[in-house]
Structures are given as C-alpha cells and as structure tokens.
Design an enzyme around this catalytic site. Structure first.
Site: not given
Ligand code: BG6
Length: 440
Positions: A82-83, A133, A163, A201, A225, A319
């Site tokens: 658990d962070l 990100k 990426h 996309e 990006h 999108k």
C-alpha cells in the site's frame, strides 16, 4: 548479460500488464537479466500474481515463446504494497548496484511513495526512479510533486518518461534535419508556410475511463507527446545529440502564450458522441455521464524563436477518430508542396512535388518504445527522458487553456465517432486559407 533489479510499483495496473512487462520480457530476450519485484495493493501471493500476468502476457506478447517466458517469469516475485503505508516499504530490497524503481502509479501517489522509499533508505545512489507521465495536472501540481521528489532523489536518479521519446520514429525527427543539411535549410521560416502535427487514434478510452476522465486530451497527449514532437521537429539542426534536452527546453520556453482572444479563436475542444455502433464518451465505463472532459483538441500556436518567426503550428489530437495516424507535415510556401513525416502506423517520409506526385520512403520503426527506454534507464542515459524544466515550460503553455475552459470561454463541441473532430477544427485552418493534410 546485464543484470538489474526492477521494483515495479503499480504492477497489476493496465500499463504494467500491457506495456511494461512485455517490454521487460523483450529486453530480457535481448540480453537484459532483470530480477523483478512486482508491487501493488492487492493481497496476492507470487503464484496468484503470475497466474494473472501469464494470461495477460498471452494477450499482449506476439508469438510468445512459452519456455522463454517461463525463464523470464521465474525471476518475478510479488510483494503486496500500500503506497501510503510505510510498514509495507520495509519488505523491499534494493541492494543491487543497478536498482530501478518504476512508478507505474497515479501521480498523486508519487510524493508519498518517494517519502516512504526514503524513510526506509531506498534512495541511495545505486537507485534510479522512473516516473510515468503525466507529472501533475497543471504547473502548480507538477512543481509541488517535483519539489517533493527532489528532496529525496537527485536529478541524476530521476527518469521522467514520455514513451513517445522511446519511439525510433520520433527520435528520427532529430536526425531528419541534423543529418540532412539541405533539409535543415528548407525546414525553417524562410520556406515554410506552416507546420501541422496530428496525433489521431481510432481507439476510445477503452477500460481507462477512471484515469482519463479527470485528465482529457490536452493533459494526456498535447502537454507531453505532442509538444515533445513539436520540439524535436524544431530544435536547431546543428546541435549535438547530448544537447537535445536543453535545445527542446529552449523551444518549449519559446511557446508564445495564447492571448485571451487566441484562447477563444485558436483552440477547439471536442468530445466524441456515439456513432457506427460505438458508444459515445459519456457512455464509457467509469466516465461521468455529464463529463465535460475533452477527447479532442486542436489549436494554433507560434514560437517566439528567431528561426521560427511567423510560422504557425497547428496541432490536433483526438480519440475515436476516422484513422490512427501520427504525422508531422511541413507545408512549404511554394513548390515542393509538403514534406510529410509519418510516425505511426508506419514510419515514412514523403516529399510532395509540384506536378510530379510524391517521393515516398518507408523507414524502419525500430524496437518498442518501452523496451528502448527501459534499456536506456539501465544504461543510465537520461537524454531520452524529460527534464523537470521541460515539463514546467509545457504546463506553463497549457495552464491558461485549462483555465479558459474552466471559465467556459469556448464550448465543448460534439463530434461523431469515426470523424475527424468538430467542424471548428477544420475552420481553424480554413480561416487562414489552409487545410488539414489528412482529412475526409
Ligand atoms: C498514452 C496516453 O500516453 O499514449 C493514451 O495516455 C494514448 O491515452 C497513448 O492512447 C498513445 O500511445 P501510442 O504509443 O499508442 O501512440
């Protein structure tokens, strides 16, 4: 064989399953030997986690070799974490000289995770952290997160991922002008009428509605990006590769802030509505039925930079578009008409010549972006990662747009699934007597 220890926070999440594990697997086939500690909140045992992972691996890794996968997964263990619980961090080991902690978690947990890692001594110089990100949701939150992280980790330990910078086809933007001086001359203010960047996309938000709805296209795609693509397309052609981060920063800092009038007339936001048998955005899973989140954005901007005076840039992303396409189009003032650099689906370069059609060359898209970036982290090369200043410059440009939407300065326009966004996105160019390069 290069060894490393990889602690993956958020190991049961979509990104980890879809991108990070497959990339680690491919990297292992290319010679990396990672031992992986997978961490997430679910109280699973290692065999239970591996069961889940194996199923997803069949889905996401093409022609998976079962025995290679078995060798790879033998080095994966699972630790419930658990962070927000310091206690849980005590179970982590980071004694390997090349330890990488990958934050595949929501950015609101970055600061807490860093505090807890540091509290159990997991911030020693042998440790590198990789941050996904988006870093924050605006300039202020980005600065706060970075400041908190900076208290526990040094800049040379921090790898902020975008990426797109791991895609060979994006990286090649640097070489396009750098290695071809004749093009460098053409691709500048003297000869260019304008530049277009499209990231389209066909996919919708899929199962990521919970992540996407508070985010939207501007934060999810344009702030990172698209501005990175723009920066790589415009940095001076003669700079050495190791200076790209600094050069990109100079471009990002030169983004002219949009005036109130420009925010109104040069920015278009849209949201997809049902069409062709596919759901509209507000009917998607985990999306608020009254959501005002944009799934499309188009805008016009300029750079306050000596090499780019007077050249407008038109950016659009969405999108559920009619096609999937990532493309930079340099449109000339006169013949040749345009230089079209396609990043996806297939990397290519096309020169459109007056009266002669086009000269087109297909280029190799290279290895997967995540695999490349993981190998760069292992090697300690920060060049293909963002510097904090780049993120801040990008947020500084984006913040006023977010604010103007908050004030409803421009309407959220519907567009049908499978189209190319609202009519206003076409009008944005028509009002300047221009046209999007790819359109129906
Ligand atoms: C991610 C976004 O960063 O990039 C997603 O969060 C988007 O919404 C994805 O779909 C696109 O990446 P790619 O590599 O498929 O073009």
């Amino acid at each position: 064989m290069q060894e490393c220890h990889f602690i993956l926070l958020g190991a049961t999440g979509d990104l980890a399953m879809r991108k990070i594990f497959p990339a680690l697997f491919r990297a292992s086939q290319a010679g990396l030997k990672p031992s992986i500690c997978a961490c997430a909140k679910s109280p699973l045992s290692t065999p239970e986690f591996l069961d889940k992972l194996n199923t997803r691996a069949q889905e996401y890794i093409k022609s998976l070799d079962p025995s290679a996968w078995e060798d790879f997964s033998a080095n994966i263990s699972y630790t419930p974490l658990d962070l927000t619980r310091l206690e849980d961090f005590k179970a982590l080991q980071a004694t390997h000289p090349n330890t990488i902690i990958y934050f595949s978690i929501a950015p609101e947990f970055f600061a807490k995770a860093c505090q807890n890692l540091a509290a159990v001594g997991l911030n020693t110089p042998n440790i590198k952290i990789v941050l996904e990100k988006p870093l924050g949701t605006d300039l202020k939150s980005c600065q706060e997160i970075c400041q908190e992280i900076g208290q526990h980790f040094k800049e040379e330990q921090i790898y902020r991922i975008d990426h797109y910078l791991g895609k060979q086809s994006v990286h090649n933007l640097f070489y396009l002008r750098h290695n071809n001086p004749f093009l460098a001359g053409l691709l500048g203010a003297n000869y260019l009428d304008h530049v277009q960047v499209s990231v389209l996309e066909t996919l919708g938000v899929e199962s990521r509605g919970g992540f996407y709805d508070p985010m939207g296209a501007l934060r999810d795609m344009l702030q990172n990006h698209m501005l990175q693509i723009l920066a790589l397309s415009t940095i001076p052609a003669n700079i050495p590769i190791e200076r790209t981060r600094q050069a990109k920063l100079e471009i990002l800092k030169s983004l002219k802030p949009l005036s109130r009038a420009a925010l109104k007339s040069q920015v278009v936001r849209g949201q997809y509505i049902a069409g062709g048998g596919l759901k509209g955005y507000t009917e998607e899973e985990q999306v608020n039925h009254n959501s005002q989140t944009e799934t499309f954005v188009a805008l016009k901007l300029e750079l306050d930079h000596p090499s780019w005076q007077g050249v407008p840039f038109y950016l659009r992303t969405g999108k559920r578009m009619g096609i999937s396409l990532v493309q930079v189009v340099f449109v000339f003032k006169g013949p040749p008409q345009a230089l079209v650099y396609t990043i996806q689906p297939q990397c290519s370069l096309e020169l459109q010549l007056q009266g002669m059609g086009a000269l087109k060359s297909t280029l190799d898209s290279g290895m997967d972006a995540y695999e490349r970036l993981i190998l760069e982290v292992v090697a300690g090369n920060q060049a293909p990662f963002n510097h904090q200043d780049e993120l801040e410059a990008a947020w500084s440009f984006v913040d006023p747009i977010l604010q103007s939407w908050h004030e409803n300065l421009t309407p959220l326009l519907p567009y049908t699934v499978g189209s190319f966004g609202p009519q206003a996105a076409f009008d944005l160019l028509h009002q300047d007597n221009r046209e999007w390069f790819a359109h129906v």
